[in-house]
Design a protein around this motif. Structure first.
Motif, PDB file in Angstrom:
ATOM      1  N   TRP A  79      35.412  38.104  53.556  1.00 44.38           N
ATOM      2  CA  TRP A  79      35.403  37.039  54.545  1.00 44.38           C
ATOM      3  C   TRP A  79      36.088  37.540  55.803  1.00 44.38           C
ATOM      4  CZ3 TRP A  79      40.019  35.329  56.523  1.00 44.38           C
ATOM      5  CH2 TRP A  79      41.159  35.585  55.773  1.00 44.38           C
ATOM      6  N   SER A  80      35.754  36.932  56.925  1.00 48.14           N
ATOM      7  CA  SER A  80      36.416  37.259  58.189  1.00 48.14           C
ATOM      8  C   SER A  80      36.533  35.992  59.025  1.00 48.14           C
ATOM      9  CB  SER A  80      35.640  38.341  58.950  1.00 48.14           C
ATOM     10  OG  SER A  80      34.338  37.893  59.269  1.00 48.14           O
ATOM     11  N   PHE A  81      37.477  36.015  59.938  1.00 48.27           N
ATOM     12  CA  PHE A  81      37.787  34.867  60.780  1.00 48.27           C
ATOM     13  C   PHE A  81      37.703  35.329  62.231  1.00 48.27           C
ATOM     14  CE2 PHE A  81      41.296  31.722  62.117  1.00 48.27           C
ATOM     15  CZ  PHE A  81      40.385  30.683  62.291  1.00 48.27           C
ATOM     16  N   PRO A  82      36.503  35.258  62.835  1.00 49.62           N
ATOM     17  CA  PRO A  82      36.318  35.798  64.188  1.00 49.62           C
ATOM     18  C   PRO A  82      37.271  35.235  65.237  1.00 49.62           C
ATOM     19  CG  PRO A  82      34.208  35.302  63.200  1.00 49.62           C
ATOM     20  CD  PRO A  82      35.256  34.743  62.278  1.00 49.62           C
ATOM     21  N   ALA A  83      37.747  33.999  65.061  1.00 51.71           N
ATOM     22  CA  ALA A  83      38.674  33.414  66.032  1.00 51.71           C
ATOM     23  C   ALA A  83      40.031  34.118  66.023  1.00 51.71           C
ATOM     24  CB  ALA A  83      38.855  31.920  65.755  1.00 51.71           C
ATOM     25  N   GLN A  84      40.339  34.838  64.946  1.00 52.49           N
ATOM     26  CA  GLN A  84      41.589  35.582  64.818  1.00 52.49           C
ATOM     27  C   GLN A  84      41.245  37.002  64.368  1.00 52.49           C
ATOM     28  OE1 GLN A  84      44.825  34.726  65.373  1.00 52.49           O
ATOM     29  NE2 GLN A  84      44.137  32.768  66.180  1.00 52.49           N
ATOM     30  N   PRO A  85      40.873  37.876  65.302  1.00 49.24           N
ATOM     31  CA  PRO A  85      40.508  39.246  64.915  1.00 49.24           C
ATOM     32  C   PRO A  85      41.583  39.876  64.020  1.00 49.24           C
ATOM     33  CG  PRO A  85      40.065  38.888  67.229  1.00 49.24           C
ATOM     34  CD  PRO A  85      40.817  37.671  66.741  1.00 49.24           C
ATOM     35  N   GLY A  86      41.119  40.525  62.981  1.00 43.10           N
ATOM     36  CA  GLY A  86      42.044  41.141  62.038  1.00 43.10           C
ATOM     37  C   GLY A  86      42.311  40.293  60.816  1.00 43.10           C
ATOM     38  N   TRP A  87      42.009  38.998  60.897  1.00 43.55           N
ATOM     39  CA  TRP A  87      42.166  38.141  59.730  1.00 43.55           C
ATOM     40  C   TRP A  87      40.914  38.279  58.888  1.00 43.55           C
ATOM     41  CZ3 TRP A  87      44.997  32.903  59.852  1.00 43.55           C
ATOM     42  CH2 TRP A  87      46.231  33.051  60.474  1.00 43.55           C
ATOM     43  N   SER A  88      41.071  38.821  57.703  1.00 44.71           N
ATOM     44  CA  SER A  88      39.936  39.029  56.806  1.00 44.71           C
ATOM     45  C   SER A  88      40.466  39.260  55.404  1.00 44.71           C
ATOM     46  CB  SER A  88      39.098  40.219  57.270  1.00 44.71           C
ATOM     47  OG  SER A  88      39.876  41.401  57.230  1.00 44.71           O
ATOM     48  N   GLY A  89      39.554  39.332  54.458  1.00 43.28           N
ATOM     49  CA  GLY A  89      39.964  39.584  53.086  1.00 43.28           C
ATOM     50  C   GLY A  89      38.761  39.597  52.173  1.00 43.28           C
ATOM     51  N   THR A  90      39.019  39.380  50.904  1.00 41.57           N
ATOM     52  CA  THR A  90      37.958  39.399  49.908  1.00 41.57           C
ATOM     53  C   THR A  90      37.920  38.064  49.171  1.00 41.57           C
ATOM     54  OG1 THR A  90      39.416  40.326  48.227  1.00 41.57           O
ATOM     55  CG2 THR A  90      38.160  41.900  49.575  1.00 41.57           C
ATOM     56  N   PHE A  91      36.828  37.828  48.467  1.00 38.81           N
ATOM     57  CA  PHE A  91      36.726  36.630  47.636  1.00 38.81           C
ATOM     58  C   PHE A  91      35.902  36.953  46.397  1.00 38.81           C
ATOM     59  CE2 PHE A  91      32.746  36.402  49.914  1.00 38.81           C
ATOM     60  CZ  PHE A  91      31.858  35.788  49.049  1.00 38.81           C
ATOM     61  N   VAL A  92      36.139  36.191  45.365  1.00 43.88           N
ATOM     62  CA  VAL A  92      35.316  36.232  44.155  1.00 43.88           C
ATOM     63  C   VAL A  92      35.210  34.798  43.652  1.00 43.88           C
ATOM     64  CG1 VAL A  92      37.255  36.753  42.604  1.00 43.88           C
ATOM     65  CG2 VAL A  92      34.921  37.312  41.901  1.00 43.88           C
ATOM     66  N   MET A  93      34.008  34.405  43.254  1.00 44.43           N
ATOM     67  CA  MET A  93      33.812  33.076  42.701  1.00 44.43           C
ATOM     68  C   MET A  93      32.903  33.176  41.481  1.00 44.43           C
ATOM     69  SD  MET A  93      31.795  31.735  46.121  1.00 44.43           S
ATOM     70  CE  MET A  93      31.350  30.120  45.594  1.00 44.43           C
ATOM     71  N   ARG A  94      33.224  32.344  40.488  1.00 43.56           N
ATOM     72  CA  ARG A  94      32.485  32.349  39.228  1.00 43.56           C
ATOM     73  C   ARG A  94      31.989  30.941  38.937  1.00 43.56           C
ATOM     74  NH1 ARG A  94      36.039  36.298  38.991  1.00 43.56           N
ATOM     75  NH2 ARG A  94      35.679  38.155  37.745  1.00 43.56           N
ATOM     76  N   ARG A  95      30.833  30.867  38.277  1.00 42.14           N
ATOM     77  CA  ARG A  95      30.358  29.549  37.860  1.00 42.14           C
ATOM     78  C   ARG A  95      31.451  28.881  37.057  1.00 42.14           C
ATOM     79  NH1 ARG A  95      25.454  27.709  39.070  1.00 42.14           N
ATOM     80  NH2 ARG A  95      24.016  29.367  39.681  1.00 42.14           N
ATOM     81  N   ALA A  96      31.675  27.623  37.334  1.00 44.27           N
ATOM     82  CA  ALA A  96      32.789  26.907  36.722  1.00 44.27           C
ATOM     83  C   ALA A  96      32.493  26.574  35.261  1.00 44.27           C
ATOM     84  CB  ALA A  96      33.071  25.624  37.493  1.00 44.27           C
ATOM     85  N   SER A  97      33.546  26.693  34.448  1.00 47.35           N
ATOM     86  CA  SER A  97      33.474  26.239  33.064  1.00 47.35           C
ATOM     87  C   SER A  97      33.448  24.714  33.076  1.00 47.35           C
ATOM     88  CB  SER A  97      34.696  26.734  32.295  1.00 47.35           C
ATOM     89  OG  SER A  97      35.860  26.130  32.831  1.00 47.35           O
ATOM     90  N   ARG A  98      33.180  24.118  31.943  1.00 43.98           N
ATOM     91  CA  ARG A  98      33.131  22.655  31.896  1.00 43.98           C
ATOM     92  C   ARG A  98      34.422  22.002  32.395  1.00 43.98           C
ATOM     93  NH1 ARG A  98      28.850  20.160  28.624  1.00 43.98           N
ATOM     94  NH2 ARG A  98      27.445  21.857  28.095  1.00 43.98           N
TER      95      ARG A  98
END
Length: 145
Positions: free
Chosen positions: A109-128
């Motif tokens: 992910w990145s945040f163009p309004a704040q150059p340099g603000w970025s990172g990673t993400f992971v998402m999984r289908r939710a369990s019940r």
């Protein structure tokens, strides 16, 4: 957000990314991370949905709206926090790749309004149990244009 992606092949779920998800995003080189839950609706490669995550520094929760596209296993979307929550209103860009079974999405992910603000993400289908919590996301959010 990445360009138009019209090839929707490359996954073995008829509903694509539609459903409840739980995940975490991290900040750049920091070990700081933030959990979230999301509900995504997909129609012909176009995705939209809502997110719910803890407000920074434990001050309640914050809702967001996401909109984007999926082409094969490539996913791109923007997230904007709902107005009136004392959060910025700038778009956060997410680019990721889903596994072929559409059970996991990983990316950056990145945040163009704040150059340099970025990172990673992971998402999984939710369990019940996680999906039960995520049902709180069924609140309709206004679409900012």
């Amino acid at each position: 957000m990445a360009g138009d992606m019209t090839d929707n092949s490359g996954g073995d779920r008829e509903d694509g990314l539609s459903g409840y998800w739980s995940g975490v995003y991290t900040y750049g080189r920091s070990t700081e991370s933030n959990p979230f839950v999301a509900e995504i609706r997909e129609d012909a490669g176009h995705i939209e949905g809502t997110t719910l995550e803890p407000r920074p520094h434990g001050q309640g929760e914050v809702l967001g709206h996401l909109v984007g596209v999926r082409g094969g296993t490539v996913v791109a979307f923007t997230k904007v926090y709902q107005s009136g929550q004392n959060m910025h209103g700038e778009a956060i860009l997410y680019d990721g790749t889903a596994d072929p079974a559409f059970q996991v999405i990983e990316g950056s992910w990145s945040f163009p309004a704040q150059p340099g603000w970025s990172g990673t993400f992971v998402m999984r289908r939710a369990s019940r149990p996680a999906a039960k919590v995520a049902r709180r996301l069924e609140v309709e959010l206004p679409v900012d244009s």
